[in-house]
Design a protein around this motif. Structure first.
Motif, PDB file in Angstrom:
ATOM      1  N   SER A  29      -2.230   8.449   9.183  1.00  0.00           N
ATOM      2  CA  SER A  29      -3.475   7.843   8.733  1.00  0.00           C
ATOM      3  C   SER A  29      -3.468   7.629   7.226  1.00  0.00           C
ATOM      4  N   ALA A  30      -3.016   8.628   6.479  1.00  0.00           N
ATOM      5  CA  ALA A  30      -2.970   8.499   5.022  1.00  0.00           C
ATOM      6  C   ALA A  30      -1.981   7.421   4.592  1.00  0.00           C
ATOM      7  N   LEU A  31      -0.832   7.358   5.239  1.00  0.00           N
ATOM      8  CA  LEU A  31       0.170   6.353   4.872  1.00  0.00           C
ATOM      9  C   LEU A  31      -0.277   4.942   5.236  1.00  0.00           C
ATOM     10  N   VAL A  32      -0.850   4.782   6.418  1.00  0.00           N
ATOM     11  CA  VAL A  32      -1.351   3.467   6.830  1.00  0.00           C
ATOM     12  C   VAL A  32      -2.497   3.031   5.923  1.00  0.00           C
ATOM     13  N   GLY A  33      -3.424   3.950   5.653  1.00  0.00           N
ATOM     14  CA  GLY A  33      -4.544   3.627   4.774  1.00  0.00           C
ATOM     15  C   GLY A  33      -4.090   3.221   3.385  1.00  0.00           C
ATOM     16  N   THR A  34      -3.115   3.939   2.842  1.00  0.00           N
ATOM     17  CA  THR A  34      -2.601   3.617   1.518  1.00  0.00           C
ATOM     18  C   THR A  34      -1.854   2.283   1.525  1.00  0.00           C
ATOM     19  N   GLY A  35      -1.050   2.057   2.538  1.00  0.00           N
ATOM     20  CA  GLY A  35      -0.305   0.800   2.631  1.00  0.00           C
ATOM     21  C   GLY A  35      -1.219  -0.409   2.707  1.00  0.00           C
ATOM     22  N   PHE A  36      -2.253  -0.333   3.510  1.00  0.00           N
ATOM     23  CA  PHE A  36      -3.169  -1.461   3.621  1.00  0.00           C
ATOM     24  C   PHE A  36      -4.064  -1.581   2.391  1.00  0.00           C
ATOM     25  N   PHE A  37      -4.338  -0.476   1.703  1.00  0.00           N
ATOM     26  CA  PHE A  37      -5.065  -0.573   0.437  1.00  0.00           C
ATOM     27  C   PHE A  37      -4.227  -1.337  -0.588  1.00  0.00           C
TER      28      PHE A  37
END
Length: 161
Positions: free
Chosen positions: A133-141
């Motif tokens: 979740s943290a990696l996906v959230g950061t990538g899309f940010f």
């Protein structure tokens, strides 16, 4: 009638609900904001920069740059907290993993495993989901930031400044 694992399920703790909300924010919130930003920006760009048969040299309406800026600003303001909440979920999952008496919920099909094995496996799943979740959230940010920068790097209607 014997109780199955689903019928005898335990109530979900508030901490589990918070971890789930953090995971949802990172896995679906930030990508959703990015997707809406791209869709709206592309629709506005297509209507402002393309005529019936050929691209235009400049946008057909004067407020085009302002609309693109506002859309990107709103996307940044929505995506940043989603990514931040996802990282908070990862930190919370790490904190839960360090607690000696973390909540374990054993299902009927897991009856042959020891409580320590169940707890370790459960905590591993929680940390994995929080990390994803943290990696996906950061990538899309980061994707939201790049879409925000695109009009300044390329210019309106694809014409370089």
């Amino acid at each position: 009638m014997p109780a199955s694992g689903l019928a005898a399920s335990q109530p979900v703790s508030p901490r589990r609900k918070l971890l789930a909300a953090c995971a949802i924010a990172g896995l679906f919130g930030t990508p959703g904001v990015w997707l809406l930003q791209v869709i709206v920006s592309e629709v506005l760009s297509a209507s402002a920069c393309y005529g019936v048969s050929a691209p235009r040299a400049s946008p057909s309406w004067s407020g085009f740059d302002m609309w693109m800026f506002v859309i990107s600003l709103v996307a940044l303001l929505l995506a940043a907290p989603c990514a931040g909440v996802a990282w908070y979920g990862l930190m919370l999952a790490r904190r839960v993993a360090r607690e000696p008496d973390a909540h374990t919920h054993a299902h009927h099909h897991e009856a042959l495993r020891t409580p320590k094995q169940l707890r370790r496996d459960d905590l591993s799943r929680v940390r994995f989901i929080a990390l994803c979740s943290a990696l996906v959230g950061t990538g899309f940010f980061v994707g939201v930031v790049f879409v925000w920068l695109a009009p300044w790097l390329v210019g309106p209607c694809g014409k370089r400044y």
